[in-house]
Design a protein around this motif. Structure first.
Motif, PDB file in Angstrom:
ATOM      1  N   CYS A 273      26.446  29.361 -20.198  1.00  0.00           N
ATOM      2  CA  CYS A 273      26.365  30.786 -19.789  1.00  0.00           C
ATOM      3  C   CYS A 273      25.952  31.622 -20.772  1.00  0.00           C
ATOM      4  O   CYS A 273      25.074  32.609 -20.492  1.00  0.00           O
ATOM      5  CB  CYS A 273      27.443  31.226 -18.982  1.00  0.00           C
TER       6      CYS A 273
ATOM      7  N   TYR B 279      29.801  21.900 -15.396  1.00  0.00           N
ATOM      8  CA  TYR B 279      29.792  21.459 -16.741  1.00  0.00           C
ATOM      9  C   TYR B 279      28.839  22.568 -17.283  1.00  0.00           C
ATOM     10  O   TYR B 279      29.068  23.003 -18.257  1.00  0.00           O
ATOM     11  CB  TYR B 279      29.456  20.121 -17.034  1.00  0.00           C
TER      12      TYR B 279
ATOM     13  N   GLU C 127      29.864  26.033 -17.784  1.00  0.00           N
ATOM     14  CA  GLU C 127      30.857  26.393 -18.930  1.00  0.00           C
ATOM     15  C   GLU C 127      30.166  26.230 -20.222  1.00  0.00           C
ATOM     16  O   GLU C 127      30.659  26.900 -21.124  1.00  0.00           O
ATOM     17  CB  GLU C 127      31.855  25.361 -18.757  1.00  0.00           C
ATOM     18  N   SER C 128      29.108  25.359 -20.260  1.00  0.00           N
ATOM     19  CA  SER C 128      28.522  24.981 -21.633  1.00  0.00           C
ATOM     20  C   SER C 128      27.550  26.157 -22.070  1.00  0.00           C
ATOM     21  O   SER C 128      27.108  26.611 -23.294  1.00  0.00           O
ATOM     22  CB  SER C 128      27.994  23.919 -21.649  1.00  0.00           C
TER      23      SER C 128
END
Length: 200
Positions: free
Chosen positions: A26, A20, A23-24
């Motif tokens: 990087c 999570y 994905e949020s």
């Protein structure tokens, strides 16, 4: 549930939190590393502080910069405000607990420095005072939290970087903040010194 099963479940929660977070955040982690590199190239420093477990996250970043992360390299300018017990208790006694970092930021911060501030939830009064002191001294700010709508978030400026972790569990948040610090350190080393393959 047996102990071994509980451990396996814990690691599964950690892996899920990593996914999570990746994905949020990087892209934002890349921006945070770039801000720190820009600060250092302009001969400015990183000031780190936090409360509780997040004080350890702040200290870990400053230690990795002052020493080295995974490879030998020159020391990078960072300071940790969490480790001077004499100064912190003196400030708490005379100015109040919420100013133990803010007073140090006002005294030591210079325009162009960067404040690194991990915290939990919406931000305590101490964290708000840190941000306000940094803004008074014209510091750039990088925060790490798990609340996008807190009091601290509300007073950040557009040029600041807010890393909001999609994790509610306290232990998982601390783990993800540590992973994020490692990502930032590796990106800083790459930008300043070129690609270095981590040791296996």
């Amino acid at each position: 549930m047996e102990a071994s099963e509980q451990v396996v479940e814990l690691f599964h929660r950690h892996i899920e939190s990593c996914m999570y977070t990746m994905e949020s955040l990087c892209e934002e982690l890349g921006k945070a590393s770039q801000l720190i590199v820009e600060c250092m190239l302009n001969e400015r420093k990183i000031i780190c502080c936090g409360e509780g477990s997040q004080a350890l996250i702040a200290q870990h970043l400053s230690s990795n910069l002052l020493n080295h992360f995974q490879h030998e390299r020159p020391a990078l300018p960072a300071m940790n405000l969490c480790s001077d017990a004499a100064s912190m208790t003196a400030i708490a006694l005379q100015s109040g607990y919420n100013d133990i970092y803010a007073n140090q930021i006002r005294a030591l911060g210079q325009a162009g420095d960067c404040l690194f501030l991990p915290y939990q939830g919406s931000g305590s009064p101490m964290m708000l005072r840190c941000i306000q002191a940094a803004q008074e001294r014209q510091l750039r700010i990088i925060t790490m939290s798990n609340s996008p709508e807190g009091s601290a978030s509300a007073i950040l400026q557009p040029e600041d970087i807010e890393l909001v972790f999609p994790v509610k569990d306290t232990a998982r948040l601390t783990e993800m903040q540590l992973v994020a610090v490692h990502a930032i350190c590796e990106l800083i080393d790459t930008q300043l010194f070129g690609h270095m393959t981590p040791e296996q």
